[in-house]
Design an enzyme around this catalytic site. Structure first.
Site, PDB file in Angstrom:
ATOM      1  N   TYR A  58       0.852  -1.188   0.000  1.00 13.04           N
ATOM      2  CA  TYR A  58       0.000   0.000   0.000  1.00 13.04           C
ATOM      3  C   TYR A  58       0.887   1.236   0.000  1.00 13.04           C
ATOM      4  CZ  TYR A  58      -3.113   3.712   1.335  1.00 13.04           C
ATOM      5  OH  TYR A  58      -3.811   4.899   1.334  1.00 13.04           O
ATOM      6  N   GLU A 105      -2.849   7.736  -4.380  1.00 10.11           N
ATOM      7  CA  GLU A 105      -2.874   6.431  -3.718  1.00 10.11           C
ATOM      8  C   GLU A 105      -2.616   5.331  -4.738  1.00 10.11           C
ATOM      9  OE1 GLU A 105      -5.794   4.722  -0.408  1.00 10.11           O
ATOM     10  OE2 GLU A 105      -6.615   4.393  -2.401  1.00 10.11           O
TER      11      GLU A 105
END
Ligand code: GDP
Ligand code: MN
Length: 390
Positions: A109, A197
């Site tokens: 992530y 992101e």
């Protein structure tokens, strides 16, 4: 302002982030052609909507033939995809992204956000990606690495390396990670983003780092100087109530209740919503008509609020400092006539020219419900709502 995954990938790739090869399709047939163009024997077909959580909602699929690509794409087009991040209406799928499938060994992530406390861009990263950051923070908070970036220095190489090591990356991947981190930072800063992101950022079977998903949001106040970003706006992904309000220059946020609110000032609007709740009702929206609201602007506010079919009662609450109560009152009367209002309308006016404003309302002969205080206005709006239901 949000953009689509494929647009974010294109932007990040320009800054040096490795992304899979892919192509955009506006029809199932085109999706099939895209798969053929790309070659290979496995493709991932992904619904392009302004929301994450598509995988779990059936918006992403690994396909092993051109037919399968076409068939899956045909189930996506025109569908309202409901994910954990959308409301119950979901978001319409009008574009589909087809890319060559990647062989995934590990999912990481990576997020860049604005940390308001330190007033800096902050990197949040985890070696355990794939799931949403909220779930990650709940189930595996210890895996989260955080790092803030000094705007005067930028993201230095040693800092990026430190983060790569903290994520447990092997020597061969550290340099790739440094490139990706610095590319994301530059994209964020150079384009006035508010969020970048990559989830998941994967390590492939052959040890390459690739961005399998990408999300970017931009500061709407900076769009005037980023025309190339502004162009990426996709109105099909916006709440139509909010798009129209934006065109009128009104600050509007649609909510789920049935008491429509027309207020001046963001603070008063928030307080009014609280008072409605306290009185036992549910606001249908947040709306700030701003200072110096002309009668025309008040009419537009009525139109915006009424575009929401759930609205059963309207509450107008104006504390006029820069505004003038007589103008607002004229706007209310004009809206009644122009829009052909049939709903109960509660009006509370205070401040500049309040007596004149009240005279206009009374003289209009319209069935308006007036109130002197905020609490009284909220109570009367909720009571009017209850009377309709009875
Ligand atoms: P999101 O659910 O909206 O965040 O969409 P993602 O793009 O993150 O896709 C959801 C999931 O699909 C990912 O977490 C991956 O596990 C899987 N996925 C996406 N692309 C590929 C791929 O190329 N190969 C494989 N095997 N899985 C993929
Ligand atoms: Mn994702």
């Amino acid at each position: 302002m949000d953009i689509h995954e494929y647009q974010a990938k294109e932007i990040l790739a320009r800054f040096g982030v490795p992304v899979p090869r892919g192509g955009l399709a506006y029809s199932p047939e085109q999706a099939g052609y895209r798969a053929r163009e790309l070659g290979g024997s496995a493709w991932v077909v992904k619904a392009q909507i302004h929301s994450g959580g598509r995988g779990a909602a059936g918006g992403v699929k690994l396909c092993r033939s051109e037919d399968e690509v076409r068939e899956f794409a045909s189930t996506l087009f025109g569908r309202q995809l409901v994910t954990k991040q959308t409301d119950a209406n979901g978001k319409g799928v009008y574009r589909v992204w087809v890319e060559g499938a990647s062989d995934i060994a590990q999912e990481l992530y990576l997020g860049f956000v604005l940390d308001r406390t330190s007033e800096r861009i902050m990197i949040v990263a985890s070696a355990h990606g794939g799931m949403e950051i909220e779930d990650l923070a709940a189930t595996d908070p210890a895996s989260l690495q955080r790092m803030t970036i000094d705007p005067a220095v930028g993201l230095s190489e040693f800092q990026a390396r430190e983060l790569a090591f903290a994520l447990g990356l092997k020597a061969g991947q550290v340099a790739q990670m440094v490139t990706i981190l610095r590319a994301c930072y530059r994209a964020y800063r150079d384009l006035d983003a508010t969020m970048v992101e990559i989830n998941p950022l994967v390590i492939t079977g052959t040890g390459e780092l690739v961005a399998l998903d990408a999300k970017m949001s931009f500061d709407t106040n900076a769009l005037f100087r980023r025309p190339e970003i502004h162009e990426l706006r996709d109105r099909s992904q916006e709440d139509p109530r909010e798009s129209t309000a934006g065109d009128y220059g009104l600050a509007y946020v649609g909510l789920e209740g049935d008491i429509g609110c027309i207020i001046n000032g963001a603070g008063l609007a928030m307080a009014t919503m609280d008072m409605i709740k306290l009185a036992g009702g549910e606001p249908a929206n947040f709306l700030d008509i701003g200072g110096g609201a002309s009668p025309e602007r008040v009419v537009r506010a009525f139109r915006t609020v009424l575009a929401d079919r759930n609205v059963a009662v309207i509450l107008v609450n104006i504390f006029a400092g820069i505004n003038r109560c007589d103008w607002v009152a004229e706007g209310v009367v004009q809206a009644y006539r122009e829009v052909g209002l049939t709903l109960p309308v509660v009006v509370r006016l205070a401040g500049t020219n309040v007596e004149e404003g009240k005279r206009i309302l009374e003289g209009s002969g319209l069935p308006l419900i007036t109130a002197d205080t905020l609490a009284e206005a909220a109570d009367k709006a909720v009571a009017a709502r209850a009377k309709l239901a009875a």
